[in-house]
Design a protein around this motif. Structure first.
Motif, PDB file in Angstrom:
ATOM      1  N   TRP A  59     -14.198  -3.919   2.432  1.00 45.85           N
ATOM      2  CA  TRP A  59     -13.537  -2.665   2.080  1.00 45.85           C
ATOM      3  C   TRP A  59     -12.042  -2.911   2.028  1.00 45.85           C
ATOM      4  CZ3 TRP A  59     -15.743   1.488   0.189  1.00 45.85           C
ATOM      5  CH2 TRP A  59     -17.092   1.748   0.465  1.00 45.85           C
ATOM      6  N   VAL A  60     -11.401  -2.473   0.962  1.00 40.79           N
ATOM      7  CA  VAL A  60      -9.951  -2.642   0.850  1.00 40.79           C
ATOM      8  C   VAL A  60      -9.305  -1.346   0.381  1.00 40.79           C
ATOM      9  CG1 VAL A  60     -10.047  -5.129   0.328  1.00 40.79           C
ATOM     10  CG2 VAL A  60     -10.073  -3.466  -1.543  1.00 40.79           C
ATOM     11  N   PHE A  61      -8.009  -1.234   0.695  1.00 43.39           N
ATOM     12  CA  PHE A  61      -7.185  -0.173   0.126  1.00 43.39           C
ATOM     13  C   PHE A  61      -6.237  -0.822  -0.867  1.00 43.39           C
ATOM     14  CE2 PHE A  61      -3.124   2.184   0.162  1.00 43.39           C
ATOM     15  CZ  PHE A  61      -3.571   3.349  -0.440  1.00 43.39           C
ATOM     16  N   VAL A  62      -6.189  -0.285  -2.077  1.00 46.48           N
ATOM     17  CA  VAL A  62      -5.276  -0.793  -3.104  1.00 46.48           C
ATOM     18  C   VAL A  62      -4.064   0.138  -3.155  1.00 46.48           C
ATOM     19  CG1 VAL A  62      -5.008  -1.355  -5.552  1.00 46.48           C
ATOM     20  CG2 VAL A  62      -7.218  -1.736  -4.415  1.00 46.48           C
ATOM     21  N   ASN A  63      -2.900  -0.431  -2.849  1.00 42.07           N
ATOM     22  CA  ASN A  63      -1.680   0.375  -2.807  1.00 42.07           C
ATOM     23  C   ASN A  63      -1.091   0.530  -4.205  1.00 42.07           C
ATOM     24  OD1 ASN A  63       0.657   1.705  -2.154  1.00 42.07           O
ATOM     25  ND2 ASN A  63       1.652  -0.079  -1.184  1.00 42.07           N
ATOM     26  N   GLN A  64      -1.010   1.762  -4.686  1.00 37.69           N
ATOM     27  CA  GLN A  64      -0.436   2.010  -6.010  1.00 37.69           C
ATOM     28  C   GLN A  64       0.955   2.628  -5.938  1.00 37.69           C
ATOM     29  OE1 GLN A  64      -3.994   4.285  -7.367  1.00 37.69           O
ATOM     30  NE2 GLN A  64      -3.969   2.894  -9.127  1.00 37.69           N
ATOM     31  N   LYS A  65       1.235   3.374  -4.871  1.00 38.52           N
ATOM     32  CA  LYS A  65       2.499   4.123  -4.870  1.00 38.52           C
ATOM     33  C   LYS A  65       3.241   4.148  -3.537  1.00 38.52           C
ATOM     34  CE  LYS A  65       2.015   7.534  -8.560  1.00 38.52           C
ATOM     35  NZ  LYS A  65       3.407   7.485  -9.028  1.00 38.52           N
ATOM     36  N   LEU A  66       2.652   3.578  -2.485  1.00 40.80           N
ATOM     37  CA  LEU A  66       3.291   3.686  -1.171  1.00 40.80           C
ATOM     38  C   LEU A  66       4.389   2.627  -1.035  1.00 40.80           C
ATOM     39  CD1 LEU A  66       0.176   4.355   1.079  1.00 40.80           C
ATOM     40  CD2 LEU A  66       1.819   6.005   0.159  1.00 40.80           C
ATOM     41  N   THR A  67       5.629   3.094  -0.817  1.00 41.10           N
ATOM     42  CA  THR A  67       6.775   2.176  -0.810  1.00 41.10           C
ATOM     43  C   THR A  67       7.013   1.527   0.549  1.00 41.10           C
ATOM     44  OG1 THR A  67       8.169   4.097  -0.398  1.00 41.10           O
ATOM     45  CG2 THR A  67       7.983   3.361  -2.687  1.00 41.10           C
ATOM     46  N   SER A  68       6.388   2.060   1.601  1.00 40.44           N
ATOM     47  CA  SER A  68       6.608   1.448   2.921  1.00 40.44           C
ATOM     48  C   SER A  68       5.319   1.388   3.727  1.00 40.44           C
ATOM     49  CB  SER A  68       7.709   2.198   3.689  1.00 40.44           C
ATOM     50  OG  SER A  68       7.423   3.580   3.777  1.00 40.44           O
ATOM     51  N   LEU A  69       4.266   0.895   3.093  1.00 38.94           N
ATOM     52  CA  LEU A  69       2.975   0.726   3.773  1.00 38.94           C
ATOM     53  C   LEU A  69       3.009  -0.554   4.610  1.00 38.94           C
ATOM     54  CD1 LEU A  69      -0.092   1.442   4.126  1.00 38.94           C
ATOM     55  CD2 LEU A  69      -0.519   0.113   2.049  1.00 38.94           C
ATOM     56  N   VAL A  70       2.625  -0.416   5.902  1.00 34.49           N
ATOM     57  CA  VAL A  70       2.659  -1.580   6.797  1.00 34.49           C
ATOM     58  C   VAL A  70       1.317  -1.718   7.510  1.00 34.49           C
ATOM     59  CG1 VAL A  70       3.825  -2.700   8.739  1.00 34.49           C
ATOM     60  CG2 VAL A  70       5.128  -1.204   7.208  1.00 34.49           C
ATOM     61  N   ASP A  71       0.780  -2.928   7.493  1.00 34.07           N
ATOM     62  CA  ASP A  71      -0.374  -3.263   8.319  1.00 34.07           C
ATOM     63  C   ASP A  71       0.171  -3.536   9.719  1.00 34.07           C
ATOM     64  OD1 ASP A  71      -2.322  -4.619   9.744  1.00 34.07           O
ATOM     65  OD2 ASP A  71      -3.122  -5.653   7.978  1.00 34.07           O
ATOM     66  N   LYS A  72       0.016  -2.574  10.633  1.00 31.50           N
ATOM     67  CA  LYS A  72       0.630  -2.704  11.967  1.00 31.50           C
ATOM     68  C   LYS A  72      -0.114  -3.727  12.820  1.00 31.50           C
ATOM     69  CE  LYS A  72       3.726  -0.593  13.247  1.00 31.50           C
ATOM     70  NZ  LYS A  72       5.152  -0.988  13.075  1.00 31.50           N
ATOM     71  N   THR A  73      -1.382  -3.959  12.524  1.00 29.99           N
ATOM     72  CA  THR A  73      -2.158  -4.921  13.305  1.00 29.99           C
ATOM     73  C   THR A  73      -1.684  -6.345  13.015  1.00 29.99           C
ATOM     74  OG1 THR A  73      -4.007  -3.396  13.297  1.00 29.99           O
ATOM     75  CG2 THR A  73      -4.515  -5.687  13.805  1.00 29.99           C
ATOM     76  N   GLU A  74      -1.383  -6.601  11.761  1.00 30.20           N
ATOM     77  CA  GLU A  74      -0.910  -7.943  11.401  1.00 30.20           C
ATOM     78  C   GLU A  74       0.598  -7.983  11.168  1.00 30.20           C
ATOM     79  OE1 GLU A  74      -3.368  -9.726   8.373  1.00 30.20           O
ATOM     80  OE2 GLU A  74      -5.175  -8.890   9.253  1.00 30.20           O
ATOM     81  N   GLU A  75       1.283  -6.840  11.417  1.00 37.54           N
ATOM     82  CA  GLU A  75       2.740  -6.725  11.187  1.00 37.54           C
ATOM     83  C   GLU A  75       3.130  -7.283   9.817  1.00 37.54           C
ATOM     84  OE1 GLU A  75       5.042  -5.011  12.429  1.00 37.54           O
ATOM     85  OE2 GLU A  75       3.981  -4.303  14.212  1.00 37.54           O
ATOM     86  N   LYS A  76       2.545  -6.687   8.805  1.00 33.94           N
ATOM     87  CA  LYS A  76       2.737  -7.202   7.446  1.00 33.94           C
ATOM     88  C   LYS A  76       2.950  -6.042   6.481  1.00 33.94           C
ATOM     89  CE  LYS A  76      -0.233  -9.671   4.450  1.00 33.94           C
ATOM     90  NZ  LYS A  76      -1.616 -10.117   4.304  1.00 33.94           N
ATOM     91  N   GLU A  77       3.970  -6.161   5.643  1.00 29.57           N
ATOM     92  CA  GLU A  77       4.203  -5.141   4.618  1.00 29.57           C
ATOM     93  C   GLU A  77       3.148  -5.285   3.513  1.00 29.57           C
ATOM     94  OE1 GLU A  77       7.399  -3.280   4.128  1.00 29.57           O
ATOM     95  OE2 GLU A  77       8.320  -3.974   6.000  1.00 29.57           O
ATOM     96  N   ILE A  78       2.696  -4.156   2.988  1.00 33.98           N
ATOM     97  CA  ILE A  78       1.723  -4.183   1.894  1.00 33.98           C
ATOM     98  C   ILE A  78       2.398  -3.591   0.664  1.00 33.98           C
ATOM     99  CG2 ILE A  78      -0.613  -3.551   1.167  1.00 33.98           C
ATOM    100  CD1 ILE A  78      -0.601  -5.112   3.803  1.00 33.98           C
TER     101      ILE A  78
END
Ligand SMILES: [Zn+2]
Length: 234
Positions: free
Chosen positions: A183-202
């Motif tokens: 299962w994945v989320f595809v980011n189309q419009k979020l300018t500051s989405l962060v994976d907090k578990t892996e501390e990674k910008e998406i």
């Protein structure tokens, strides 16, 4: 006639009262067109899900004889909208209803035809920032299915899903999909989405896997929410 008045007035009783069963519908008095919904043992009012169930209880149990305790129109609207976020598609192509409200169980199934959900099921719980380092649950859950959308009103608690939304705010910000067994989320419009578990910008145009226990910060802006992912039906 006086009996009728009493049964609709001071002696009125919710037909699905949880403990007093004396006003249950009598199936031999129901027209054949209504029997499907009238059998409250097969399809209880709780199939409407947790948000609406709470309001039915308020309206027909607590507030039946106390009008001031009944839910407001706004409460109904909010509960209906939140309930649309709990919808799941039934995998049985012959199912009469096709969709049902997720029942918050770890092994979900369609309440209408009994078909069990197939495969893992991501559950997203929305959190808001109460204080700088304190996040609190919002009692708002978004169920994922293939090609389910995410909207601004999920991302930011300052954006309310109602008739005042602008055209721009009605455009999805991304979508969920089942991609190569994940299962994945595809980011189309979020300018500051962060994976907090892996501390990674998406960044926009990329995707992030939905894994059990992962936290995603949807927006760094004021009102931006965190979602906590749970994978049910593992
Ligand atoms: Zn079904």
């Amino acid at each position: 006639e006086r009996d009728d008045l009493l049964s609709m007035g001071e002696r009125a009783l919710f037909i699905e009262h949880p403990t007093d069963l004396s006003n249950r519908p009598k199936l031999n008095q129901i027209s054949k067109w209504d029997t499907y919904w009238a059998d409250v043992n097969k399809i209880p009012y709780t199939v409407t899900g947790p948000y609406l169930k709470a309001l039915f209880d308020k309206a027909f149990i607590d507030g039946l004889h106390h009008p001031m305790q009944r839910p407001t129109a706004e409460e109904w609207e909010t509960a209906l909208l939140k309930t649309t976020d709990l919808m799941q598609q039934c995998s049985n192509i012959y199912c009469d209803q096709k969709w049902y409200v997720f029942d918050n169980t770890s092994i979900p199934k369609c309440p209408f035809c009994g078909t069990s959900h197939k495969g893992t099921l991501p559950i997203l719980d929305l959190y808001y920032q109460f204080q700088p380092s304190v996040w609190k649950p919002e009692n708002h859950r978004l169920m994922v299915y293939n090609n389910q959308y995410l909207f601004q009103w999920h991302v930011n608690r300052n954006i309310i899903r109602n008739e005042k939304l602008t055209a721009e705010q009605k455009i999805p910000v991304g979508y969920f999909t089942f991609h190569e067994t994940k299962w994945v989320f595809v980011n189309q419009k979020l300018t500051s989405l962060v994976d907090k578990t892996e501390e990674k910008e998406i960044p926009i145009g990329s995707m992030v896997e939905l894994t059990d226990g992962k936290k995603l910060l949807l927006s760094k802006e004021d009102g931006g929410r965190v979602i906590l992912i749970t994978l049910a039906n593992k």
